[in-house]
Write a protein that holds these residues in place. Structure first.
Motif, PDB file in Angstrom:
ATOM      1  N   GLY A   1      69.104   6.098  13.007  1.00 38.94           N
ATOM      2  CA  GLY A   1      68.628   6.140  14.556  1.00 38.94           C
ATOM      3  C   GLY A   1      68.643   8.197  14.479  1.00 38.94           C
ATOM      4  O   GLY A   1      67.637   8.318  14.987  1.00 38.94           O
ATOM      5  N   GLU A   2      69.568   8.116  14.469  1.00 40.97           N
ATOM      6  CA  GLU A   2      70.179   9.829  14.241  1.00 40.97           C
ATOM      7  C   GLU A   2      69.902  10.832  13.456  1.00 40.97           C
ATOM      8  O   GLU A   2      68.402  11.653  14.308  1.00 40.97           O
ATOM      9  CB  GLU A   2      71.823  10.287  14.790  1.00 40.97           C
ATOM     10  CG  GLU A   2      71.928  11.923  14.973  1.00 40.97           C
ATOM     11  CD  GLU A   2      73.352  12.069  15.619  1.00 40.97           C
ATOM     12  OE1 GLU A   2      74.124  11.584  16.085  1.00 40.97           O
ATOM     13  OE2 GLU A   2      73.522  13.143  15.031  1.00 40.97           O
ATOM     14  N   LYS A   3      69.344  10.544  12.671  1.00 48.41           N
ATOM     15  CA  LYS A   3      68.541  10.966  11.289  1.00 48.41           C
ATOM     16  C   LYS A   3      66.622  10.684  12.074  1.00 48.41           C
ATOM     17  O   LYS A   3      66.165  11.906  12.476  1.00 48.41           O
ATOM     18  CB  LYS A   3      68.230  10.295  10.099  1.00 48.41           C
ATOM     19  CG  LYS A   3      69.421  10.886   9.871  1.00 48.41           C
ATOM     20  CD  LYS A   3      69.929  12.870   9.354  1.00 48.41           C
ATOM     21  CE  LYS A   3      70.383  13.312  10.578  1.00 48.41           C
ATOM     22  NZ  LYS A   3      70.596  14.926  10.225  1.00 48.41           N
ATOM     23  N   ILE A   4      66.406  10.075  12.240  1.00 48.94           N
ATOM     24  CA  ILE A   4      64.693   9.260  12.375  1.00 48.94           C
ATOM     25  C   ILE A   4      64.665  10.810  14.141  1.00 48.94           C
ATOM     26  O   ILE A   4      63.625  11.471  14.002  1.00 48.94           O
ATOM     27  CB  ILE A   4      64.665   8.484  13.186  1.00 48.94           C
ATOM     28  CG1 ILE A   4      64.136   7.851  11.466  1.00 48.94           C
ATOM     29  CG2 ILE A   4      62.779   7.734  14.046  1.00 48.94           C
ATOM     30  CD1 ILE A   4      64.279   6.169  11.861  1.00 48.94           C
ATOM     31  N   LYS A   5      65.609  10.793  14.987  1.00 52.07           N
ATOM     32  CA  LYS A   5      65.233  11.459  16.222  1.00 52.07           C
ATOM     33  C   LYS A   5      65.496  13.563  15.721  1.00 52.07           C
ATOM     34  O   LYS A   5      64.537  14.272  16.124  1.00 52.07           O
ATOM     35  CB  LYS A   5      66.279  10.892  17.440  1.00 52.07           C
ATOM     36  CG  LYS A   5      66.327  11.774  18.558  1.00 52.07           C
ATOM     37  CD  LYS A   5      67.777  12.344  19.089  1.00 52.07           C
ATOM     38  CE  LYS A   5      67.941  13.782  19.923  1.00 52.07           C
ATOM     39  NZ  LYS A   5      68.217  14.550  18.636  1.00 52.07           N
TER      40      LYS A   5
ATOM     41  N   SER B   1      73.980  14.871   8.070  1.00 51.68           N
ATOM     42  CA  SER B   1      73.441  14.586   7.132  1.00 51.68           C
ATOM     43  C   SER B   1      72.982  13.218   6.924  1.00 51.68           C
ATOM     44  O   SER B   1      73.964  12.127   7.572  1.00 51.68           O
ATOM     45  CB  SER B   1      73.845  15.646   6.098  1.00 51.68           C
ATOM     46  OG  SER B   1      74.854  14.444   5.421  1.00 51.68           O
ATOM     47  N   PRO B   2      71.931  12.836   6.422  1.00 47.76           N
ATOM     48  CA  PRO B   2      71.592  11.864   5.878  1.00 47.76           C
ATOM     49  C   PRO B   2      72.501  10.103   5.646  1.00 47.76           C
ATOM     50  O   PRO B   2      72.404   9.241   5.931  1.00 47.76           O
ATOM     51  CB  PRO B   2      70.507  11.339   6.053  1.00 47.76           C
ATOM     52  CG  PRO B   2      69.730  12.949   5.691  1.00 47.76           C
ATOM     53  CD  PRO B   2      71.205  13.325   5.772  1.00 47.76           C
TER      54      PRO B   2
ATOM     55  N   PHE C   1      65.823  16.526   7.525  1.00 51.82           N
ATOM     56  CA  PHE C   1      67.084  15.681   7.791  1.00 51.82           C
ATOM     57  C   PHE C   1      67.792  16.473   8.164  1.00 51.82           C
ATOM     58  O   PHE C   1      68.974  16.049   8.684  1.00 51.82           O
ATOM     59  CB  PHE C   1      66.623  14.900   6.762  1.00 51.82           C
ATOM     60  CG  PHE C   1      65.633  14.001   6.807  1.00 51.82           C
ATOM     61  CD1 PHE C   1      65.558  12.979   7.845  1.00 51.82           C
ATOM     62  CD2 PHE C   1      64.411  13.095   6.087  1.00 51.82           C
ATOM     63  CE1 PHE C   1      65.022  12.060   7.772  1.00 51.82           C
ATOM     64  CE2 PHE C   1      64.060  12.904   6.620  1.00 51.82           C
ATOM     65  CZ  PHE C   1      63.692  12.092   7.161  1.00 51.82           C
ATOM     66  N   ASN C   2      68.034  17.880   7.631  1.00 51.90           N
ATOM     67  CA  ASN C   2      69.448  19.002   7.792  1.00 51.90           C
ATOM     68  C   ASN C   2      69.371  19.942   9.001  1.00 51.90           C
ATOM     69  O   ASN C   2      70.654  20.031   8.844  1.00 51.90           O
ATOM     70  CB  ASN C   2      69.867  19.764   6.512  1.00 51.90           C
ATOM     71  CG  ASN C   2      69.647  18.971   5.057  1.00 51.90           C
ATOM     72  OD1 ASN C   2      71.299  17.762   5.462  1.00 51.90           O
ATOM     73  ND2 ASN C   2      69.486  18.534   4.771  1.00 51.90           N
ATOM     74  N   ALA C   3      68.199  19.883   9.373  1.00 49.52           N
ATOM     75  CA  ALA C   3      68.396  21.325   9.898  1.00 49.52           C
ATOM     76  C   ALA C   3      66.754  20.929  11.238  1.00 49.52           C
ATOM     77  O   ALA C   3      65.821  21.158  10.393  1.00 49.52           O
ATOM     78  CB  ALA C   3      68.322  22.791   9.474  1.00 49.52           C
TER      79      ALA C   3
ATOM     80  N   LYS D   1      67.463  28.517  11.235  1.00 46.61           N
ATOM     81  CA  LYS D   1      67.527  26.772  11.389  1.00 46.61           C
ATOM     82  C   LYS D   1      69.111  27.082  11.456  1.00 46.61           C
ATOM     83  O   LYS D   1      69.625  26.836  11.142  1.00 46.61           O
ATOM     84  CB  LYS D   1      67.071  26.976   9.522  1.00 46.61           C
ATOM     85  CG  LYS D   1      66.393  27.028   8.965  1.00 46.61           C
ATOM     86  CD  LYS D   1      65.881  26.737   7.405  1.00 46.61           C
ATOM     87  CE  LYS D   1      64.406  26.861   6.637  1.00 46.61           C
ATOM     88  NZ  LYS D   1      64.394  27.045   5.437  1.00 46.61           N
ATOM     89  N   ILE D   2      68.806  25.948  11.976  1.00 42.14           N
ATOM     90  CA  ILE D   2      70.455  25.522  13.280  1.00 42.14           C
ATOM     91  C   ILE D   2      70.443  23.085  12.378  1.00 42.14           C
ATOM     92  O   ILE D   2      69.449  23.588  12.971  1.00 42.14           O
ATOM     93  CB  ILE D   2      69.698  24.959  14.568  1.00 42.14           C
ATOM     94  CG1 ILE D   2      69.130  26.967  15.028  1.00 42.14           C
ATOM     95  CG2 ILE D   2      70.922  24.314  15.457  1.00 42.14           C
ATOM     96  CD1 ILE D   2      68.746  26.517  16.512  1.00 42.14           C
ATOM     97  N   GLY D   3      71.660  23.878  12.123  1.00 40.81           N
ATOM     98  CA  GLY D   3      71.830  22.710  11.574  1.00 40.81           C
ATOM     99  C   GLY D   3      72.229  21.405  12.527  1.00 40.81           C
ATOM    100  O   GLY D   3      72.161  21.833  13.143  1.00 40.81           O
ATOM    101  N   HIS D   4      71.712  20.061  11.848  1.00 36.75           N
ATOM    102  CA  HIS D   4      72.084  19.124  12.685  1.00 36.75           C
ATOM    103  C   HIS D   4      73.689  18.867  12.585  1.00 36.75           C
ATOM    104  O   HIS D   4      74.235  19.485  11.851  1.00 36.75           O
ATOM    105  CB  HIS D   4      71.097  17.761  12.331  1.00 36.75           C
ATOM    106  CG  HIS D   4      69.882  18.164  12.616  1.00 36.75           C
ATOM    107  ND1 HIS D   4      69.056  18.345  12.867  1.00 36.75           N
ATOM    108  CD2 HIS D   4      68.135  17.384  11.393  1.00 36.75           C
ATOM    109  CE1 HIS D   4      68.011  18.447  13.316  1.00 36.75           C
ATOM    110  NE2 HIS D   4      67.352  17.967  11.983  1.00 36.75           N
ATOM    111  N   ARG D   5      73.878  17.991  13.482  1.00 33.41           N
ATOM    112  CA  ARG D   5      75.409  17.016  13.597  1.00 33.41           C
ATOM    113  C   ARG D   5      76.343  16.672  12.393  1.00 33.41           C
ATOM    114  O   ARG D   5      76.562  16.865  11.285  1.00 33.41           O
ATOM    115  CB  ARG D   5      75.047  16.625  14.683  1.00 33.41           C
ATOM    116  CG  ARG D   5      76.259  15.925  14.948  1.00 33.41           C
ATOM    117  CD  ARG D   5      76.976  15.128  16.285  1.00 33.41           C
ATOM    118  NE  ARG D   5      76.813  13.472  15.686  1.00 33.41           N
ATOM    119  CZ  ARG D   5      77.254  12.707  15.022  1.00 33.41           C
ATOM    120  NH1 ARG D   5      78.868  12.863  14.976  1.00 33.41           N
ATOM    121  NH2 ARG D   5      76.959  11.336  14.609  1.00 33.41           N
TER     122      ARG D   5
END
Ligand SMILES: Nc1ncnc2c1ncn2[C@@H]1O[C@H](COP(=O)(O)OP(=O)(O)O)[C@@H](O)[C@H]1O
Ligand SMILES: [Mg+2]
Length: 276
Positions: free
Chosen positions: A24-28, A109-110, A82-84, A103-107
């Motif tokens: 869910g979070e990754k799709i967002k 990874s998948p 998917f990562n940033a 590039k700003i990293g997401h919280r």
């Protein structure tokens, strides 16, 4: 042997469960920009600039990126992976306008154990991997253009209303990725020969990374390995620097990554060689 098989099945199962929990979070993360995210991205850009200025040893990078004034302008949202997520902005360096990607990293990874960009260990590992890559490309004269440079990685923590948001930031020059139809039309035979040599060297580099470091460039998805136009020249460039740790207990990810790499390299080869 049976024990190994059991461990692989268990690891695979754990990996799938983690993917289901993170989906869910990754799709967002991959598809949606929110207004606050854009505001936060500007905060990270300010943090990045000030942190780079403070690092004495990278003061030359600071000047190369932000020029004398330290000013930046034309901030725009760019792509999401998917990562940033990334933004672009411009600066003026010695009277020349330059465009950059932050590039700003997401919280997260998948999958579990892949490394979460909001974890300081991910930042440390990323920095190490970048150094490994920089050293390795020196062994291949064809690959002097493989990595976007100047490139800087910084660990950033922003505090907002008492909440801390830490993540990995990566800055690269904005590059002109060539569209497939342009590649088909524009490249001369000589340029194709040189690009094939770069691709062969890249394959060798990957073999060396696996052998010596148990690492492989992440070539899953579009946009990681591209043909880029730079001052009238064309070069193969690795835009996504993520290296996959082949020692992590991720049998499914590794299998998917393996086939994705073969496919990506084949696609690039097809484009260069004009195979339709
Ligand atoms: N320096 C750059 N200049 C232009 N486009 C870029 C640059 N870096 C990345 N991109 C594009 O942005 C997208 C996502 O970037 P990437 O680094 O692969 O993020 P992720 O790690 O989340 O997959 C890709 O399509 C890539 O081609
Ligand atoms: Mg990518």
């Amino acid at each position: 042997m049976e024990k190994d098989f059991g461990r692989i099945v268990l690891s695979g199962f754990r990996e799938l469960i983690s993917l289901a929990g993170r989906l869910g979070e990754k799709i967002k993360d991959k598809y949606f920009w929110t207004y606050t995210e854009m505001e936060q991205a500007v905060g990270y850009l300010l943090f990045f600039r000030d942190a780079l200025k403070k690092q004495e040893k990278s003061n030359t990078s600071y000047q190369q990126i932000f020029g004398e004034s330290g000013d930046f302008f034309e901030i725009k949202h760019f792509k999401r992976g998917f990562n940033a997520k990334s933004i672009t902005f411009k600066t003026i360096v010695r009277q020349e306008v330059k465009r950059w990607v932050l590039k700003i990293g997401h919280r997260i990874s998948p999958v579990i154990d892949f490394g979460d960009p909001s974890n300081p260990d991910y930042y440390k590992k990323y920095k190490q991997d970048l150094e490994v890559l920089r050293k390795k490309i020196m062994q291949h004269k064809e690959l002097v253009h493989l990595l976007p440079e100047p490139q800087e990685v910084i660990w950033a923590v922003l505090t907002e209303e008492g909440n801390k948001f830490g993540t990995t930031l990566l800055l690269q020059p904005f590059l002109h990725v060539m569209k497939p139809n342009k590649i088909q039309k524009k490249l001369t035979d000589e340029q194709r020969i040189q690009l094939i040599a770069e691709l062969q060297a890249f394959k060798k580099l990957c073999e060396g990374l696996v052998k010596d470091h148990k690492l492989h460039p992440d070539l899953l998805g579009e946009g990681n390995l591209e043909i880029v136009e730079k001052n009238g020249e064309y070069h193969l460039m690795l835009l996504d620097m993520g290296l996959v740790n082949l020692l992590a207990p991720l049998p499914i990810t590794h299998a998917v990554m393996h086939f994705a790499s073969l496919q990506t390299i084949y696609n690039v080869e097809k484009l260069i060689k004009k195979i339709l």
